[in-house]
Design a protein around this motif. Structure first.
Motif, PDB file in Angstrom:
ATOM      1  N   HIS A 113     -22.478 -39.369 -11.867  1.00 51.37           N
ATOM      2  CA  HIS A 113     -22.966 -38.126 -10.777  1.00 51.37           C
ATOM      3  C   HIS A 113     -24.440 -37.862 -11.354  1.00 51.37           C
ATOM      4  O   HIS A 113     -25.270 -37.558 -10.474  1.00 51.37           O
ATOM      5  CB  HIS A 113     -22.129 -36.774 -11.073  1.00 51.37           C
ATOM      6  N   GLN A 114     -24.629 -37.928 -12.596  1.00 51.64           N
ATOM      7  CA  GLN A 114     -26.245 -37.708 -12.976  1.00 51.64           C
ATOM      8  C   GLN A 114     -26.802 -36.399 -12.371  1.00 51.64           C
ATOM      9  O   GLN A 114     -26.071 -35.421 -12.295  1.00 51.64           O
ATOM     10  CB  GLN A 114     -26.999 -39.006 -12.773  1.00 51.64           C
ATOM     11  N   GLN A 115     -28.190 -36.538 -11.625  1.00 55.67           N
ATOM     12  CA  GLN A 115     -28.524 -35.402 -11.045  1.00 55.67           C
ATOM     13  C   GLN A 115     -28.330 -35.203  -9.870  1.00 55.67           C
ATOM     14  O   GLN A 115     -28.635 -33.994  -9.100  1.00 55.67           O
ATOM     15  CB  GLN A 115     -30.201 -35.454 -11.566  1.00 55.67           C
ATOM     16  N   MET A 116     -27.875 -36.334  -9.022  1.00 55.66           N
ATOM     17  CA  MET A 116     -27.741 -36.401  -7.418  1.00 55.66           C
ATOM     18  C   MET A 116     -26.607 -37.424  -7.240  1.00 55.66           C
ATOM     19  O   MET A 116     -26.459 -38.364  -7.565  1.00 55.66           O
ATOM     20  CB  MET A 116     -28.910 -36.315  -6.772  1.00 55.66           C
ATOM     21  N   VAL A 117     -25.763 -37.142  -6.387  1.00 61.83           N
ATOM     22  CA  VAL A 117     -25.061 -38.136  -5.681  1.00 61.83           C
ATOM     23  C   VAL A 117     -25.435 -38.389  -4.270  1.00 61.83           C
ATOM     24  O   VAL A 117     -25.822 -37.566  -3.520  1.00 61.83           O
ATOM     25  CB  VAL A 117     -23.507 -37.860  -5.864  1.00 61.83           C
ATOM     26  N   ARG A 118     -25.276 -39.289  -3.865  1.00 57.27           N
ATOM     27  CA  ARG A 118     -25.514 -40.030  -2.373  1.00 57.27           C
ATOM     28  C   ARG A 118     -24.300 -40.364  -1.789  1.00 57.27           C
ATOM     29  O   ARG A 118     -23.600 -41.287  -1.887  1.00 57.27           O
ATOM     30  CB  ARG A 118     -26.410 -41.234  -2.255  1.00 57.27           C
ATOM     31  N   ILE A 119     -23.895 -39.534  -0.703  1.00 58.23           N
ATOM     32  CA  ILE A 119     -22.470 -39.640  -0.185  1.00 58.23           C
ATOM     33  C   ILE A 119     -22.635 -40.184   1.183  1.00 58.23           C
ATOM     34  O   ILE A 119     -23.301 -39.350   2.187  1.00 58.23           O
ATOM     35  CB  ILE A 119     -21.832 -38.055  -0.279  1.00 58.23           C
ATOM     36  N   GLY A 120     -21.806 -41.195   1.495  1.00 63.69           N
ATOM     37  CA  GLY A 120     -21.934 -41.511   3.015  1.00 63.69           C
ATOM     38  C   GLY A 120     -20.769 -40.951   3.815  1.00 63.69           C
ATOM     39  O   GLY A 120     -20.538 -39.851   4.041  1.00 63.69           O
ATOM     40  N   LEU A 121     -19.693 -41.896   4.063  1.00 65.72           N
ATOM     41  CA  LEU A 121     -18.364 -41.535   4.730  1.00 65.72           C
ATOM     42  C   LEU A 121     -17.443 -40.225   4.337  1.00 65.72           C
ATOM     43  O   LEU A 121     -16.860 -39.636   5.076  1.00 65.72           O
ATOM     44  CB  LEU A 121     -17.529 -42.766   5.161  1.00 65.72           C
ATOM     45  N   ALA A 122     -17.597 -40.069   3.030  1.00 67.95           N
ATOM     46  CA  ALA A 122     -16.853 -38.761   2.529  1.00 67.95           C
ATOM     47  C   ALA A 122     -17.286 -37.582   3.181  1.00 67.95           C
ATOM     48  O   ALA A 122     -16.252 -36.569   3.510  1.00 67.95           O
ATOM     49  CB  ALA A 122     -17.175 -38.611   0.976  1.00 67.95           C
ATOM     50  N   TRP A 123     -18.351 -37.355   3.553  1.00 67.76           N
ATOM     51  CA  TRP A 123     -18.740 -36.001   4.484  1.00 67.76           C
ATOM     52  C   TRP A 123     -18.030 -36.270   5.661  1.00 67.76           C
ATOM     53  O   TRP A 123     -17.665 -35.148   6.135  1.00 67.76           O
ATOM     54  CB  TRP A 123     -20.288 -36.116   4.437  1.00 67.76           C
ATOM     55  N   ALA A 124     -17.626 -37.193   6.381  1.00 64.94           N
ATOM     56  CA  ALA A 124     -16.885 -37.274   7.568  1.00 64.94           C
ATOM     57  C   ALA A 124     -15.353 -37.441   7.368  1.00 64.94           C
ATOM     58  O   ALA A 124     -14.525 -37.741   8.310  1.00 64.94           O
ATOM     59  CB  ALA A 124     -17.442 -38.553   8.130  1.00 64.94           C
ATOM     60  N   GLY A 125     -14.906 -37.382   5.847  1.00 63.64           N
ATOM     61  CA  GLY A 125     -13.586 -37.271   5.659  1.00 63.64           C
ATOM     62  C   GLY A 125     -12.805 -38.614   5.541  1.00 63.64           C
ATOM     63  O   GLY A 125     -11.832 -38.788   5.413  1.00 63.64           O
ATOM     64  N   TYR A 126     -13.786 -39.545   5.381  1.00 64.80           N
ATOM     65  CA  TYR A 126     -13.180 -40.867   5.185  1.00 64.80           C
ATOM     66  C   TYR A 126     -13.569 -41.695   3.941  1.00 64.80           C
ATOM     67  O   TYR A 126     -14.370 -41.241   3.351  1.00 64.80           O
ATOM     68  CB  TYR A 126     -13.728 -41.994   6.331  1.00 64.80           C
ATOM     69  N   GLY A 127     -12.840 -42.660   3.645  1.00 61.47           N
ATOM     70  CA  GLY A 127     -13.186 -43.317   2.406  1.00 61.47           C
ATOM     71  C   GLY A 127     -12.221 -43.042   1.166  1.00 61.47           C
ATOM     72  O   GLY A 127     -11.722 -43.821   0.679  1.00 61.47           O
ATOM     73  N   PRO A 128     -12.221 -41.731   0.837  1.00 59.13           N
ATOM     74  CA  PRO A 128     -11.292 -41.657  -0.302  1.00 59.13           C
ATOM     75  C   PRO A 128      -9.823 -41.738   0.010  1.00 59.13           C
ATOM     76  O   PRO A 128      -9.328 -41.239   0.918  1.00 59.13           O
ATOM     77  CB  PRO A 128     -11.514 -40.246  -0.931  1.00 59.13           C
TER      78      PRO A 128
END
Length: 470
Positions: free
Chosen positions: A219-234
Motif C-alpha cells: 500500500h505504501q503511500q498511495m494505491v492505484r485502483i482500476g476495476l475495483a472502484w467499479a465493483g469488479y476484480g476482487p
C-alpha cells in the motif's frame, strides 16, 4: 428512435465501492483511481466528476488525450497522472493550464524522456511534476533500477522538473505471491539505496487492485485502483491473506458492488421446428420445437462472438421477474438470438427487457463469468463496449445493495442527451433466479436449478432444446 441497447451505471454503488477501498487502505494512504480507456468503457468524464466530488486524491490515465477528456469535463482540483510518455504540449492545449499549475503529472520512462519534459518546463517557466517508474519485472515501460539512480540525480539538478512520485507495476499480483514479493523487494531496495535523493513530499506507489487486497505491505503511500472502484476484480481468493488464508478485515468480496448493467430488448420472436439450425455456420440446432427471441445487439456493440452458444442473458417477464435464457447460434454484427422455449408465451412480448451484462454477483450474466466463458478478461469485455451505446448514470435514494430493485432512482443531472432516453424505466425487479442453488453445466457455465415456477416459466436453463454443432 430509442437506442438498441443502453449501459447503465449506478453512481450510488460507485460511492459505496470508493468507501470500501478507503476502509481497506486506511486514512494514511492516498487513493488514485485509474480511468484508462474511457474509464474501462464506462465513461471516464462523468465517473471522474463523481470521484472528484468524493475526494479521490489522484486520477490516472494512459494517454494525454484521455487526460484532456477529463480536463474538458471540468476536472480542476484533482491531479491527473499520465502513464504514456508525454513529449510536447502546445500552449493552446487545454492541458497547458493543468501542466503549469502542477495538476498534470507525467510518468518518466527514461533519461531522454526526462530531458524532453525538462525542456517543456523551461519553455513555460514551470516545474513539471514527474513520477519515475522503476521497472522491477514488468518489462513494459519504466527504467531499470540500475539506470534510475542517474535519472533521480538529474531531477535533483534541474529546477524545471520535480520528483512527485516513484512507482513500480506488479506483473502477477493476481496469482503470483513469490514474483510479487520479488518485485516489491527490488522496489524497496531501490528506495533504500536512493533515499537521500527522494524528497519527503514524493509519493511512493505500487499497488493495483489485486495487490491492494492480497499484499497490504504494497500500500505504501498511495494505491492505484482500476476495476475495483467499479465493483469488479476482487473475489474470495483475492480477499484472503496470502500467508494465513484468513479474510482481511473489511475486504470481503460482498462489500464490492458492480456498477455496470448492459440492457437491451426483444425485437422479434419466432418459432422453429426441431432440427432447424440457427445463425451463421449453423453452429446450433434445435432439438425440439423452439421459440427464438431476437436481440438487436452484436459484436459491433462489443458482445463477443466467443459467447455464442455459451452465455446466458437475463430476461424480464411481464410479472417483473428475471430468468436466464441461453444465447444460441453465432453472435452476429448487430443481432443475436436467445432461446425462449422455457418461458410461458404470455410472459414474453416484443420489447421485453434483456440484460446482457448483469450487476449481481454470480448471476449467469455476471461480467467475470462471461469473461471466463469467452476466454477473455473483465477489462477487455468492458473496454470493447461500443461508444455508440448510450451510457446512463443513476443515483439511487436507498442502499445500493440490490442491483435490480424497487428502489427509486434519479437520473444523474449531468447525463448526456442520450442518457435521457432511458429515464422512463429507472427501477426494475430484483432477479429472483438467484435465490436458489446453481450448478455447473460444463465449460464454466452456471445455471439456476429451481425447476418450474408459477406461470409455467422454467429456471433450469441448461439449454436442453438445442445442440452446439460448431
Amino acid at each position: 428512435m430509442p437506442p438498441t441497447s443502453t449501459v447503465e451505471l449506478d453512481l450510488t454503488r460507485l460511492d459505496h465501492n470508493i468507501a470500501q477501498i478507503r476502509r481497506i487502505i486506511g486514512s494514511q494512504v492516498r487513493l488514485c483511481c485509474v480511468l484508462k480507456a474511457d474509464g474501462y468503457g464506462l465513461g471516464a468524464p462523468r465517473i471522474a466528476q463523481r470521484m472528484e466530488s468524493l475526494g479521490v486524491d489522484m486520477l490516472a490515465v494512459y494517454t494525454p488525450d484521455q487526460a484532456l477528456q477529463l480536463v474538458t469535463a471540468g476536472i480542476s482540483r484533482t491531479p491527473i497522472l499520465v502513464f504514456m510518455p508525454l513529449d510536447d504540449l502546445d500552449r493552446t492545449n487545454p492541458l497547458y493550464r493543468s501542466l503549469i499549475s502542477g495538476r498534470l503529472h507525467c510518468v518518466v520512462h527514461d533519461e531522454a524522456h526526462l530531458d524532453r519534459l525538462a525542456r517543456l518546463g523551461h519553455r513555460y517557466g514551470c516545474s513539471v511534476p514527474v513520477h519515475v517508474e522503476i521497472d522491477t519485472g514488468m518489462s513494459r515501460g519504466g527504467i531499470a533500477p540500475q539506470q534510475a539512480g542517474a535519472v533521480l540525480q538529474t531531477i535533483q539538478q534541474n529546477r524545471y522538473v520535480r520528483l512527485a512520485g516513484l512507482l513500480t507495476h506488479y506483473a502477477n499480483a493476481d496469482n503470483g505471491r513469490e514474483t510479487t514479493i520479488q518485485q516489491l523487494d527490488a522496489f524497496q531496495a531501490f528506495l533504500n539505496d536512493h533515499a537521500a535523493m527522494i524528497p519527503t513530499d514524493c509519493t511512493v506507489h505500487s499497488a493495483g487492485t489485486h495487490a491492494m487486497f492480497r499484499f497490504p505491505q504494497t500500500h505504501q503511500q498511495m494505491v492505484r485502483i482500476g476495476l475495483a472502484w467499479a465493483g469488479y476484480g476482487p473475489d474470495d481468493e483475492d480477499m484472503q491473506h496470502p500467508e494465513t488464508g484468513e479474510m482481511q478485515a473489511a475486504s470481503s468480496s460482498s462489500h464490492f458492488l458492480p456498477i455496470a448493467r448492459w440492457r437491451s430488448s426483444i425485437v422479434h420472436v419466432k418459432r422453429i421446428e426441431a432440427e432447424t439450425p440457427v445463425g451463421y455456420g449453423w453452429t446450433w440446432k434445435a432439438r425440439r420445437p423452439t421459440r427464438i427471441g431476437l436481440v438487436p445487439v452484436g459484436y459491433a456493440d462489443g458482445y463477443p462472438v466467443a459467447l455464442s452458444n455459451r452465455a446466458m442473458v437475463m430476461v424480464r417477464t411481464l410479472d417483473d421477474q428475471w430468468y436466464p435464457a441461453p444465447v444460441i447460434g453465432r453472435v452476429s454484427m448487430d443481432q443475436m438470438t436467445i432461446d425462449l422455449t422455457d418461458f410461458a408465451p404470455e410472459q414474453i412480448i416484443l420489447g421485453s427487457e434483456v440484460e446482457l451484462f448483469g450487476c449481481q454477483r454470480d448471476a449467469p450474466n455476471d461480467v467475470p463469468m462471461l469473461a471466463q466463458q469467452s476466454d477473455s478478461i473483465m477489462y477487455e469485455l468492458l473496454c470493447r463496449l461500443s461508444p455508440r451505446i448510450p451510457r446512463v448514470y443513476r443515483i439511487f435514494e436507498k442502499s445500493p445493495e440490490p442491483c435490480r430493485s424497487d428502489q427509486k432512482a434519479q437520473t444523474d443531472p449531468c447525463r448526456t442527451r442520450d442518457d435521457a432516453q432511458s429515464d422512463s424505466n429507472p427501477a426494475v425487479a430484483r432477479c429472483s433466479c438467484l435465490e436458489g442453488k446453481r450448478k455447473d453445466t460444463g465449460g464454466g457455465r452456471h445455471v439456476s436449478t429451481h425447476g418450474r415456477v408459477a406461470g409455467g416459466i422454467r429456471r433450469d436453463h441448461s439449454c436442453p432444446t438445442g445442440s452446439d454443432s460448431g
